[in-house]
Design an enzyme around this catalytic site. Structure first.
Site, PDB file in Angstrom:
ATOM      1  N   HIS A 140     -17.442   1.869   7.944  1.00  0.00           N
ATOM      2  CA  HIS A 140     -16.592   1.350   8.073  1.00  0.00           C
ATOM      3  C   HIS A 140     -15.539   3.198   8.809  1.00  0.00           C
ATOM      4  O   HIS A 140     -15.473   4.479   8.481  1.00  0.00           O
ATOM      5  CB  HIS A 140     -15.544   1.287   6.428  1.00  0.00           C
ATOM      6  CG  HIS A 140     -14.049   1.718   6.622  1.00  0.00           C
ATOM      7  ND1 HIS A 140     -13.355   0.720   6.237  1.00  0.00           N
ATOM      8  CD2 HIS A 140     -12.807   2.735   6.473  1.00  0.00           C
ATOM      9  CE1 HIS A 140     -11.338   0.490   6.334  1.00  0.00           C
ATOM     10  NE2 HIS A 140     -11.852   2.321   6.136  1.00  0.00           N
ATOM     11  N   LEU A 141     -15.251   2.875   9.604  1.00  0.00           N
ATOM     12  CA  LEU A 141     -15.359   4.645  10.897  1.00  0.00           C
ATOM     13  C   LEU A 141     -13.863   4.175  11.808  1.00  0.00           C
ATOM     14  O   LEU A 141     -13.242   3.426  12.584  1.00  0.00           O
ATOM     15  CB  LEU A 141     -15.860   3.955  12.243  1.00  0.00           C
ATOM     16  CG  LEU A 141     -18.074   4.444  11.996  1.00  0.00           C
ATOM     17  CD1 LEU A 141     -19.071   4.221  12.740  1.00  0.00           C
ATOM     18  CD2 LEU A 141     -18.265   5.779  10.414  1.00  0.00           C
ATOM     19  N   HIS A 177     -12.744   2.858   0.087  1.00  0.00           N
ATOM     20  CA  HIS A 177     -12.287   1.828   1.238  1.00  0.00           C
ATOM     21  C   HIS A 177     -13.389   0.860   0.398  1.00  0.00           C
ATOM     22  O   HIS A 177     -13.884  -0.372   1.077  1.00  0.00           O
ATOM     23  CB  HIS A 177     -13.451   2.077   1.974  1.00  0.00           C
ATOM     24  CG  HIS A 177     -12.988   3.414   3.277  1.00  0.00           C
ATOM     25  ND1 HIS A 177     -13.674   3.990   3.900  1.00  0.00           N
ATOM     26  CD2 HIS A 177     -11.039   3.211   3.578  1.00  0.00           C
ATOM     27  CE1 HIS A 177     -12.632   5.152   4.399  1.00  0.00           C
ATOM     28  NE2 HIS A 177     -11.496   4.427   4.419  1.00  0.00           N
ATOM     29  N   GLU A 219      -7.833  -5.209   5.003  1.00  0.00           N
ATOM     30  CA  GLU A 219      -7.856  -4.975   3.513  1.00  0.00           C
ATOM     31  C   GLU A 219      -6.476  -5.612   3.094  1.00  0.00           C
ATOM     32  O   GLU A 219      -6.697  -6.088   1.628  1.00  0.00           O
ATOM     33  CB  GLU A 219      -7.529  -2.918   3.523  1.00  0.00           C
ATOM     34  CG  GLU A 219      -9.052  -2.609   3.723  1.00  0.00           C
ATOM     35  CD  GLU A 219      -9.069  -1.032   3.559  1.00  0.00           C
ATOM     36  OE1 GLU A 219      -8.312  -0.680   5.197  1.00  0.00           O
ATOM     37  OE2 GLU A 219      -9.102  -0.667   3.099  1.00  0.00           O
ATOM     38  N   ARG A 246      -2.683  -2.376  -3.380  1.00  0.00           N
ATOM     39  CA  ARG A 246      -4.085  -1.306  -3.302  1.00  0.00           C
ATOM     40  C   ARG A 246      -3.697  -0.463  -3.744  1.00  0.00           C
ATOM     41  O   ARG A 246      -2.836   0.717  -4.139  1.00  0.00           O
ATOM     42  CB  ARG A 246      -3.888  -0.964  -1.960  1.00  0.00           C
ATOM     43  CG  ARG A 246      -5.127  -0.009  -1.384  1.00  0.00           C
ATOM     44  CD  ARG A 246      -4.672   0.689  -0.420  1.00  0.00           C
ATOM     45  NE  ARG A 246      -5.968   1.837  -0.026  1.00  0.00           N
ATOM     46  CZ  ARG A 246      -5.788   2.351   0.667  1.00  0.00           C
ATOM     47  NH1 ARG A 246      -4.756   3.291   1.146  1.00  0.00           N
ATOM     48  NH2 ARG A 246      -6.994   3.398   0.292  1.00  0.00           N
ATOM     49  N   ASN A 276       0.751  -1.048   0.057  1.00  0.00           N
ATOM     50  CA  ASN A 276       0.230   0.117  -0.021  1.00  0.00           C
ATOM     51  C   ASN A 276       0.525   1.198   0.598  1.00  0.00           C
ATOM     52  O   ASN A 276       1.207   1.321   1.008  1.00  0.00           O
ATOM     53  CB  ASN A 276      -1.334   0.269   1.085  1.00  0.00           C
ATOM     54  CG  ASN A 276      -1.987   1.622   1.429  1.00  0.00           C
ATOM     55  OD1 ASN A 276      -1.044   2.192   0.834  1.00  0.00           O
ATOM     56  ND2 ASN A 276      -2.952   1.326   2.547  1.00  0.00           N
ATOM     57  N   ARG A 288     -11.409  15.332   8.027  1.00  0.00           N
ATOM     58  CA  ARG A 288     -11.940  15.773   6.638  1.00  0.00           C
ATOM     59  C   ARG A 288     -13.451  15.850   7.071  1.00  0.00           C
ATOM     60  O   ARG A 288     -14.236  15.545   7.639  1.00  0.00           O
ATOM     61  CB  ARG A 288     -12.346  14.864   5.756  1.00  0.00           C
ATOM     62  CG  ARG A 288     -10.904  14.071   4.871  1.00  0.00           C
ATOM     63  CD  ARG A 288     -11.015  13.278   3.738  1.00  0.00           C
ATOM     64  NE  ARG A 288      -9.828  13.235   3.414  1.00  0.00           N
ATOM     65  CZ  ARG A 288      -9.777  11.382   3.687  1.00  0.00           C
ATOM     66  NH1 ARG A 288     -10.998  10.579   3.690  1.00  0.00           N
ATOM     67  NH2 ARG A 288      -8.824  10.919   3.026  1.00  0.00           N
TER      68      ARG A 288
HETATM   69  P1  AMP Z   1      -8.515   3.180  10.722  1.00  0.00           P
HETATM   70  O1  AMP Z   1      -7.948   4.791  10.279  1.00  0.00           O
HETATM   71  O2  AMP Z   1      -8.736   2.032  10.621  1.00  0.00           O
HETATM   72  O3  AMP Z   1      -6.566   2.649  11.639  1.00  0.00           O
HETATM   73  O4  AMP Z   1      -8.801   3.938  12.291  1.00  0.00           O
HETATM   74  C1  AMP Z   1      -7.424   5.167  13.191  1.00  0.00           C
HETATM   75  C2  AMP Z   1      -8.441   5.266  14.701  1.00  0.00           C
HETATM   76  O5  AMP Z   1      -8.400   4.441  14.675  1.00  0.00           O
HETATM   77  C3  AMP Z   1      -7.509   6.016  14.792  1.00  0.00           C
HETATM   78  O6  AMP Z   1      -7.507   7.162  14.196  1.00  0.00           O
HETATM   79  C4  AMP Z   1      -8.480   6.351  16.297  1.00  0.00           C
HETATM   80  O7  AMP Z   1      -9.473   7.582  16.307  1.00  0.00           O
HETATM   81  C5  AMP Z   1      -9.131   5.084  16.249  1.00  0.00           C
HETATM   82  N1  AMP Z   1      -9.273   4.336  17.876  1.00  0.00           N
HETATM   83  C6  AMP Z   1      -7.983   3.178  17.095  1.00  0.00           C
HETATM   84  N2  AMP Z   1      -8.021   2.321  18.319  1.00  0.00           N
HETATM   85  C7  AMP Z   1      -9.401   3.561  19.064  1.00  0.00           C
HETATM   86  C8  AMP Z   1      -9.799   2.793  20.712  1.00  0.00           C
HETATM   87  N3  AMP Z   1      -9.305   2.061  21.483  1.00  0.00           N
HETATM   88  N4  AMP Z   1     -10.978   3.770  21.100  1.00  0.00           N
HETATM   89  C9  AMP Z   1     -11.417   4.592  20.507  1.00  0.00           C
HETATM   90  N5  AMP Z   1     -10.979   4.716  19.323  1.00  0.00           N
HETATM   91  C10 AMP Z   1      -9.846   4.179  18.152  1.00  0.00           C
END
Ligand code: AMP
Length: 396
Positions: free
Chosen positions: A207-208, A179, A383, A90, A7, A240
């Site tokens: 997907h958050l 995504h 992914e 990717r 990636n 964003r």
């Molecule tokens: P990703 O883009 O899927 O890697 O998600 C990253 C985001 O997941 C980080 O910026 C955090 O805001 C959130 N995150 C990761 N671990 C936790 C947690 N234990 N509790 C709340 N948010 C989390």
């Protein structure tokens, strides 16, 4: 088969080596600060994480360093590079040209280059990674797996913008969505996990993460998604803005004396929960701040959840119902409070969250009560594994 999954961004390169039979990650890591100075992180399956600072003027040196680490006599996982049998890349934007993953050849590279004006930050960086691998790994077959491909099944009423049709005809200006690899993987996995047929299920995948998007998957096909021509549309994200009245952009650009490019930089990098809270884009920091009584962090989290709930409602309408709602990615997999706040808007769907189950993190779990009319699922995304599977499928 051992697959190297890459990636590649403009100054970074994330990688994993996955054995496709066992689906085990043999090694993973990343190269950072490419073109600046250079830093390699390498983590073999059963070994210690290693960090090496070394010059990486271009992505070619970065790929060479990854490969050297993989065959290092002390800590490597392979005797020789011949053990890498395929590479899966990717690729971010496939425009309307790619509705599925492809084996990479010169024709594909040209077609991806032609999509670059739709993703000027991502596609050129992805292709630098492809070229660097070609240079070092010569004849190893490579596949391209697009973030946009899964959403190519959206109907016209979902993907067209309400602007003069000629802009779509001339420039292909439309919603593409991103995504896709994650939405596809999670929605399939949800059907498997629940023992329901994928082709007759209405699923909404949330997907958050740092970037966030929601997708409506009806009978195994994406029928709508919240990101647009670029990843800026839709949900409020880490940095964003998501949806905003375009007139507000002109209004603010004039007030702040900013160019369009500078304004877009604000909307991409200084907005979202970071911009609202004035604190952080990371939900762990926001949750901490809320517990200490920080009002703006609380507002940021409430806005994030409200927007997500509105999208879920609109997709339930678009599909005339919803069977399963999945939460995935960093925030979706870990932040029970955010899940609870989003689900608190959805009682009208007959959805009931099991507050005990909702304490789970990062593990496939049904979060709804047995009598809930909608199943809520915590479904971790993967992914890299999805890219590995696509690569192997293309080579069979
Ligand atoms: P990703 O883009 O899927 O890697 O998600 C990253 C985001 O997941 C980080 O910026 C955090 O805001 C959130 N995150 C990761 N671990 C936790 C947690 N234990 N509790 C709340 N948010 C989390």
């Amino acid at each position: 088969m051992n697959v190297l999954v890459i990636n590649c961004g403009s100054s970074s390169l994330k990688y994993q080596v996955i054995n496709s039979e066992s689906e085990e990650v043999l090694a993973k890591g990343l190269c950072e600060r490419i073109g600046i100075d250079g830093r390699l992180v390498y983590q073999p399956k059963d070994g210690e994480k290693e960090i090496t600072e070394a010059p990486m003027p271009t992505h070619t040196e970065a790929v060479r360093m990854v490969l050297d680490a993989l065959v290092n006599p002390d800590t490597g996982i392979f005797q020789s590079l011949d053990e890498i049998e395929a590479v899966g890349h990717r690729l971010v934007h496939g425009g309307e040209k790619f509705a599925a993953s492809v084996l990479i050849n010169e024709e594909v590279i040209t077609a991806v280059e032609e999509c670059s004006d739709l993703a000027p930050l991502h596609n050129p960086a992805n292709l630098i990674g492809v070229r660097a691998c070609q240079e070092v790994l010569k004849d190893v077959p490579m596949a391209g797996v697009f973030d946009t491909a899964f959403h190519q099944t959206m109907p016209k009423e979902a993907y067209l913008y309400g602007i003069p049709y000629e802009y779509y005809e001339k420039y292909k200006a439309r919603k593409y969505g991103f995504h896709g690899t994650s939405h596809s993987y999670v929605s399939k996995r949800a059907a498997e996990f629940l023992g329901k047929p994928y082709d007759s299920l209405k699923t909404i995948v949330c997907h958050l993460g740092n970037g966030s998007s929601i997708c409506a998957v009806k009978n195994g096909k994406s029928v709508d998604t919240s990101m647009g021509l670029s990843p800026l549309e839709g949900l409020i994200m880490g940095t964003r803005s998501g949806d905003i009245d375009p007139s507000a952009i002109e209004f603010l650009a004039k007030k702040e004396n900013l160019s369009l490019e500078e304004m877009l930089n604000v909307l991409n990098k200084e907005s979202g929960v970071y911009g609202i809270s004035g604190l952080s884009s990371d939900f762990r920091d926001l949750d901490q701040a809320v517990s200490e009584g920080n009002a703006r962090a609380k507002t940021a989290r409430e806005m994030f959840c409200y927007r997500a709930a509105k999208y879920i409602g609109s997709y339930a309408a678009a599909m005339n119902g919803v069977d399963v709602i999945c939460f995935t990615a960093g925030v979706g997999e870990n932040d029970g409070k955010v899940r609870e706040m989003i689900c608190s808007y959805l009682g009208y769907l007959g959805l009931a969250l099991d507050s005990e189950a909702n304490k789970k993190r990062g593990e496939e779990t049904v979060l709804s009560t047995p009598d809930s009319k909608v199943t809520v699922l915590l479904a971790p995304t993967n992914e890299e594994l999805a890219i590995c599977r696509e690569t192997v499928a293309l080579l069979k």
